[in-house]
Write a protein that holds these residues in place. Sequence first.
Motif, mmCIF file in Angstrom:
data_model
loop_
_atom_site.group_PDB
_atom_site.id
_atom_site.type_symbol
_atom_site.label_atom_id
_atom_site.label_comp_id
_atom_site.label_asym_id
_atom_site.label_seq_id
_atom_site.Cartn_x
_atom_site.Cartn_y
_atom_site.Cartn_z
ATOM 1 N N VAL A 62 1.010 -1.599 -0.259
ATOM 2 C CA VAL A 62 -0.242 -0.363 0.008
ATOM 3 C C VAL A 62 1.236 1.419 0.094
ATOM 4 C CG1 VAL A 62 -1.820 1.531 1.755
ATOM 5 C CG2 VAL A 62 -2.030 -1.302 0.984
ATOM 6 N N SER A 79 2.370 2.030 -3.534
ATOM 7 C CA SER A 79 1.164 2.546 -4.116
ATOM 8 C C SER A 79 1.052 3.794 -3.919
ATOM 9 C CB SER A 79 -0.041 1.486 -4.654
ATOM 10 O OG SER A 79 0.168 0.648 -5.359
ATOM 11 N N VAL A 80 0.704 3.796 -2.724
ATOM 12 C CA VAL A 80 -0.105 5.967 -1.988
ATOM 13 C C VAL A 80 0.829 6.749 -1.810
ATOM 14 C CG1 VAL A 80 -2.060 3.655 -1.246
ATOM 15 C CG2 VAL A 80 -0.430 4.701 0.237
#
Length: 144
Positions: free
Chosen positions: A19, A22-23
């Motif tokens: 995560v 990706s963020v």
Amino acid sequence: MRAGLFALAIAAAFTGAAVYVSVAEQPARLGLDDKALLREWQPSYKRGAAMQASIAMVACVLGLIAWWRTGGPGFLAGAVAIILPWPWTLLVMMPTNRLLEAMKVEADNPQARSMIVRWGKMHLVRVALGALATIAFLWASHLP
């Protein structure tokens, strides 16, 4: 079941790292110019691949041990889900990874940005598989 709880914790760490990429990491890297983008992606990918591959393997083994000891289907589902990023990476992502790794950062690589954008989209599958594994391990850990 201790193995199941460790599998849960390690799968959650895998998911958290995926995560984060990706963020936070991927959007930040896409703000760089093309040369800096590739210069950042190459070592980052090597470090991330080594870390995520190893923790996925550990979580899978622990999930299988928990499944073998308890028969809980959630542990088996979690073990399968956490190891699926391996074949996904090897079969789907690896051609893009290899092309990006082979690029010389000092040269003009006009296709690097679009390939890194595509890589980020493919990486979302790894996020989803990690989340599925974490949910499966969590569910299995709370069954009587």
